[in-house]
Design a protein around this motif. Structure first.
Motif, PDB file in Angstrom:
ATOM      1  N   ALA A  17       0.803  -1.230   0.000  1.00 52.37           N
ATOM      2  CA  ALA A  17       0.000   0.000   0.000  1.00 52.37           C
ATOM      3  C   ALA A  17       0.830   1.271   0.000  1.00 52.37           C
ATOM      4  CB  ALA A  17      -0.961   0.002   1.185  1.00 52.37           C
ATOM      5  N   VAL A  65       2.498   3.887   1.149  1.00 51.58           N
ATOM      6  CA  VAL A  65       2.960   4.700   2.267  1.00 51.58           C
ATOM      7  C   VAL A  65       3.157   3.906   3.554  1.00 51.58           C
ATOM      8  CG1 VAL A  65       2.141   6.951   1.576  1.00 51.58           C
ATOM      9  CG2 VAL A  65       0.544   5.299   2.563  1.00 51.58           C
ATOM     10  N   SER A  66       2.855   2.630   3.509  1.00 47.80           N
ATOM     11  CA  SER A  66       2.779   1.851   4.742  1.00 47.80           C
ATOM     12  C   SER A  66       4.108   1.770   5.479  1.00 47.80           C
ATOM     13  CB  SER A  66       2.305   0.450   4.412  1.00 47.80           C
ATOM     14  OG  SER A  66       2.244  -0.312   5.586  1.00 47.80           O
ATOM     15  N   HIS A  67       4.030   1.911   6.809  1.00 45.79           N
ATOM     16  CA  HIS A  67       5.180   1.568   7.628  1.00 45.79           C
ATOM     17  C   HIS A  67       4.837   0.293   8.391  1.00 45.79           C
ATOM     18  CE1 HIS A  67       2.876   4.850   9.798  1.00 45.79           C
ATOM     19  NE2 HIS A  67       2.481   3.745  10.344  1.00 45.79           N
ATOM     20  N   GLU A  68       3.932  -0.481   7.791  1.00 38.41           N
ATOM     21  CA  GLU A  68       3.340  -1.634   8.455  1.00 38.41           C
ATOM     22  C   GLU A  68       4.236  -2.853   8.307  1.00 38.41           C
ATOM     23  OE1 GLU A  68       0.849  -2.124  10.853  1.00 38.41           O
ATOM     24  OE2 GLU A  68      -0.407  -1.066   9.403  1.00 38.41           O
ATOM     25  N   ALA A 126       3.443  -5.476  10.772  1.00 39.19           N
ATOM     26  CA  ALA A 126       2.731  -6.450  11.580  1.00 39.19           C
ATOM     27  C   ALA A 126       1.961  -7.425  10.699  1.00 39.19           C
ATOM     28  CB  ALA A 126       1.769  -5.738  12.521  1.00 39.19           C
ATOM     29  N   ALA A 127       1.717  -8.620  11.274  1.00 35.36           N
ATOM     30  CA  ALA A 127       1.039  -9.666  10.528  1.00 35.36           C
ATOM     31  C   ALA A 127      -0.410  -9.302  10.262  1.00 35.36           C
ATOM     32  CB  ALA A 127       1.100 -10.955  11.325  1.00 35.36           C
ATOM     33  N   PRO A 128      -0.878  -9.494   9.035  1.00 33.97           N
ATOM     34  CA  PRO A 128      -2.273  -9.168   8.743  1.00 33.97           C
ATOM     35  C   PRO A 128      -3.235 -10.309   9.037  1.00 33.97           C
ATOM     36  CG  PRO A 128      -1.147  -9.719   6.731  1.00 33.97           C
ATOM     37  CD  PRO A 128      -0.146  -9.895   7.827  1.00 33.97           C
ATOM     38  N   HIS A 146       1.742   7.813  13.607  1.00 30.07           N
ATOM     39  CA  HIS A 146       2.970   7.051  13.813  1.00 30.07           C
ATOM     40  C   HIS A 146       2.577   5.798  14.556  1.00 30.07           C
ATOM     41  CE1 HIS A 146       4.874  10.768  12.672  1.00 30.07           C
ATOM     42  NE2 HIS A 146       4.040  11.376  13.496  1.00 30.07           N
ATOM     43  N   PRO A 147       3.317   4.718  14.374  1.00 32.78           N
ATOM     44  CA  PRO A 147       2.942   3.486  15.073  1.00 32.78           C
ATOM     45  C   PRO A 147       2.882   3.744  16.578  1.00 32.78           C
ATOM     46  CG  PRO A 147       4.789   3.093  13.585  1.00 32.78           C
ATOM     47  CD  PRO A 147       4.539   4.566  13.597  1.00 32.78           C
TER      48      PRO A 147
END
Lengths: 358, 546
Positions: free
Chosen positions: A17, A19-22, A24-26, A134-135
């Protein structure tokens, strides 16, 4: 695309996606390989007050009018407080006082409220503001530092090493609030046993049945067929614990056609010429069973609708209660007044754990 | 939390003035601000939070309504404490209300009558206090429904759901303790029911009742004790929890709906200063105004009609305040005869079962976020709200829960329903019992189907556009309705949502399939078996040649 993230390792390549800073497991979420592009903000649409100076002036006038009205409301409330007194105990005056005071306060509040909201919605700059998220979790650096601090504290104190010190400390911390818990025993009286108290009522042999609340004794001849009386034992109004005793001793007295009463063998002689007395305290959760249906001879509890049949020794015919209302054995004394033969033969009122019919 | 300042896109008008033009007020403001900042470093707070962004949507106001009614409760409640006397000492009433003159009652009742009839503005403040309490609990309830149906409880907000849940329970406790304070006939009967309920609990019931009431019911202690809880202990815990709740809102930043320009990585809305502060501040006064309006014109809890508490009389049609209704209803709906004597002890299942059902309902609300997180296994942060249709199973469960609650709640008025509509009480109870079981099942099934249907409709609109209402006759004589494609902004709202699929069972590292995993897979199938995937760009391309 199915991910059953048991290991949490098979889904590292999720970032599709942009811009994601993700990281973590979806889980079982489906991450589409191809998505639409977020079209971004639509063009900003100016309000009338942004484009038309007249409308802006008008809105400004409206806002300060609201605030003026608010001031008027506050003054009106203070004036009403003095102009519409209630001292004379007249309900009409009270109603007027409450209403005028209330109208003033409501005006003061609405003036402020609508004024401020109108101001913000029509006059304040309404460009979209944007904050970046932010996370929630701390950065790796911060987290590493936190771990380090705990490690150092553990090192310096010996919390993990000196296990006996640690365990006795924990034990002491667990034990120290316990006296506070014990102190709450003081909520109940010290030398009384609730079970014993629940098993007896104010009724005793020879106590006259008297009217609730006046306390006047009742003659058997005054109890006409079809009538029902709210009854308390004689002397209850003068007793030290009036309400506590009344909560157990309240009785309903009814006269039925004796041929309609179905009485069991062990209760013969508990009624007098069709007059029967039953505890008024519901065996469900203790509300007064105050509604008597004369035609059907049913007693109804207004709280949870338990229904009792007076002709069948007040057994439950509907509702959540299980036990019949306890019967008070009655007789007539030399002067023709109704008296109790004894106390109830079982505890009255709601069930409790230690209660037993034996 | 975040130390990075917001890149504010709004071209803010520059307020800097040259020093020569400064008026005396601005000099004073500057001096005062400087004085305070040098002693508090408050400028840091303003820098951090002054332009913090809050998104805008009507449903985000529900929590605000709850917050503001709590403030109203605190203000009016403090006024009432100056006049209320929490004592059960018997007095003979000698105030202004003529019908009760000379009647014996507790000091609590008599002082409440004095507040209503002898203190100027007392009745108004009492009624505002009561209405605010009812608004508070209602607002919390609807706020919780909003959070639930939009999935705002998902990571990272699970703990704030728990805090909010605690706030809800505290609000109920505050309501009930406050309701019982005047020691009038109606609230006294409420306490009597609580006493009977507690006594029916196995092993500990009798003693807990004995301790709570300081001896036998009603005793002379309970009002004083409830007062301590009502004005000291419960509000203190409530205020702390509320502060924590709001701190988390700041830490997490508010959720927002998905929309053009609104992503999971930003918050779009208005800044605290000035827009949000003005709007929210104004809204506080509007909420206060509406509550004050109700307090002015609508009588609430007219204790003078009920009279003082006495264990013997009761009026027909007794009702608790509405928020206790679901508990009262549970007591009414239990089938008859569920009480047994065993081992010389009384087992009141007619009490125990309703208590367990209510506890189960409440615990289910508490743990739902954790269960859903376990089923999806989704560890990502979620800041974009779900439209209820896009989580069909969750929405259906929610509707089932609401209907279960509603059946319990309606049952608390079974007697009034019977008398108003000329029905038999037995009939009303039996219908309510049926509704309690069937309502949630039917509600669940219907809601799930409706959600899926709405999702299908969304897909269709995204793919083929909306019906324009323009009928065209083709040369061959055929009539068609022209479909108009949606623009990219509209389409974005229809296609941007979370989609899950059922979990596939796989053996773990030891090559085993555990029963826990089977359960999770089963739950996952239940949740996500029926799913409507969002439209993809490819489908649109293909749809163009349709």
């Amino acid at each position: 695309m199915a991910h059953d993230d048991l290991s949490g390792k098979d889904i590292t390549a999720v970032s599709s996606a942009g811009v994601s800073h993700e990281t973590a497991a979806p889980g079982t979420a489906v991450i589409p390989s191809e998505t639409f592009e977020n079209p971004g903000f639509p063009a900003h649409r100016p309000r009338v007050t942004d484009t038309d100076p007249k409308a802006e002036k008008k809105a400004e006038r409206q806002v300060y009018t609201f605030f003026y009205l608010s001031i008027v409301g506050s003054i009106f409330a203070i004036a009403s407080y003095m102009a519409f007194p209630i001292e004379d105990g007249d309900t009409g005056a009270l109603r007027l006082h409450t209403m005028m005071l209330g109208i003033g306060i409501v005006l003061a509040l609405f003036g402020l409220g609508f004024g401020a909201v109108h101001w913000s919605k029509s006059l304040m700059a309404n460009h979209e503001g944007i904050d970046q998220r932010h996370p929630v979790r701390g950065s790796e650096e911060t987290r590493a530092r936190a771990v380090e601090i705990f490690k150092q504290a553990n090192e310096e104190s010996g919390f993990g090493r000196r296990t006996l010190v640690r365990n006795t400390l924990l034990g002491a911390l667990v034990a120290f609030p316990l006296p506070a818990v014990v102190l709450f025993r003081g909520w109940g009286p010290q030398n009384e046993n609730p079970v014993e108290m629940l098993e007896h009522t104010f009724w005793k042999k020879g106590a006259r049945l008297t009217l609730d609340p006046s306390g006047l004794p009742i003659k058997a001849s005054d109890v006409t067929l079809g009538s029902a009386f709210h009854v308390i034992p004689e002397g209850l109004n003068e007793s030290e614990h009036r309400l506590e005793e009344k909560a157990k001793a309240a009785v309903l007295l009814m006269r039925l056609d004796p041929s309609k009463l179905k009485e069991s063998a062990e209760r013969t002689g508990w009624s007098y010429d069709g007059i029967v007395a039953y505890s008024k305290i519901c065996t469900h959760v203790g509300c007064p069973v105050a509604l008597y249906e004369q035609q059907t001879h049913h007693l109804l509890c207004p709280c949870h609708q338990s229904t009792f049949d007076v002709t069948e020794e007040c057994k439950v015919i509907f509702g959540p209660a299980k036990r019949a209302l306890p019967q008070l054995p009655i007789a007539v004394d030399g002067e023709g007044y109704l008296i109790a033969q004894s106390d109830f033969h079982e505890p009255v009122g709601p069930s409790f754990w230690e209660r037993s019919s034996s | 939390m975040s130390t990075v300042t917001t890149p504010d896109t709004a071209p803010a008008p520059a307020p800097t003035q040259t020093s020569s033009q400064r008026s005396s007020t601005s000099r004073f403001t500057e001096a005062a601000a400087n004085y305070i900042d040098e002693r508090t470093s408050i400028s840091g707070v303003v820098k951090e939070f002054g332009r913090k962004i809050f998104p805008d949507h009507w449903s985000f106001m529900l929590g605000e309504v709850a917050l503001y009614s709590f403030v109203v409760i605190l203000l009016t409640g403090t006024f009432l404490t100056f006049f209320f006397q929490a004592s059960m000492a018997e007095v003979v009433y000698n105030g202004s209300y003529v019908p009760l003159k000379g009647v014996e009652m507790s000091t609590a009742m008599s002082s409440t009558l004095n507040i209503s009839f002898d203190v100027r503005g007392g009745l108004l403040i009492r009624q505002i206090h009561h209405w605010a309490a009812l608004t508070f609990i209602a607002a919390i309830g609807i706020h919780m429904l909003r959070i639930y149906f939009t999935g705002a409880f998902r990571k990272p907000r699970e703990l704030n759901w728990v805090i909010g849940f605690i706030l809800f329970i505290l609000a109920l406790a505050e309501g009930f303790t406050g309701y019982s304070l005047p020691d009038d006939l109606l609230s006294g009967n409420g306490l009597r029911i609580i006493d009977g309920l507690i006594k029916g609990l196995p092993v500990v019931g009798t003693w807990i009742s004995f301790l709570l009431f300081g001896g036998e019911f009603p005793g002379t202690d309970i009002v004083g004790r409830l007062y301590s809880l009502h004005i000291l202990l419960l509000p203190a815990i409530l205020a702390v929890m509320l502060a924590l709740h709001l701190v988390f809102v700041v830490v997490h930043k508010h959720t927002q709906w998905s929309g053009p320009g609104q992503t999971k990585d930003n918050v779009v809305g208005s800044p605290i200063l000035p827009m949000f502060a003005a709007k929210a501040g104004g809204f506080f006064f509007i909420v206060f105004g509406v509550i004050a309006l109700m307090g002015t014109f609508f009588t609430i809890n007219p204790i003078w009609n009920y009279g003082p508490y006495d264990p013997s009389p009761v009026s027909a049609g007794t009702q608790p305040d509405w928020y206790i209704g679901f508990a009262d209803g549970a007591l009414r709906l239990i089938p008859p005869g569920l009480e047994f004597e065993l081992w010389d002890r009384t087992w009141s299942f007619n009490i125990i079962i309703p208590v367990l059902i209510l506890t189960g309902l409440i615990v289910a609300v508490l743990v739902y976020p954790f269960i859903e997180a376990w089923i999806t296994g989704d560890k990502r942060e979620h800041h974009l709200l779900d439209r209820p249709r896009n989580a069909p199973t969750r929405t259906a469960i929610g509707v089932a829960g609401v209907l279960f609650y509603a059946a319990l709640w309606g049952a608390a008025s079974s007697d009034l329903i019977a008398t108003h509509f000329q029905l038999s009480i037995e009939g009303v109870i039996h219908v309510n019992q049926a509704l309690l079981i069937l309502g949630p099942i039917v509600g669940y099934l219907v809601t799930k189907r409706v959600c899926l249907a709405l999702q299908k409709k969304d897909r269709e609109i995204a793919l083929h556009g909306f019906e324009s209402g323009r009928i065209v006759r083709l040369p061959g004589g055929e009539y068609i309705e022209v479909h108009q494609p949606v623009d990219e902004y509209e389409r974005w709202k229809l296609v941007d949502y979370n989609d899950y699929q059922p979990l596939m069972i796989r053996p773990n590292a030891q090559g085993k399939i555990t029963s826990v995993q089977r359960l999770r897979a089963g739950m996952s199938r239940w949740f996500f078996e029926d799913r409507i995937a969002p439209v993809s760009p490819k489908e649109i391309e293909r749809g163009g040649h349709h």
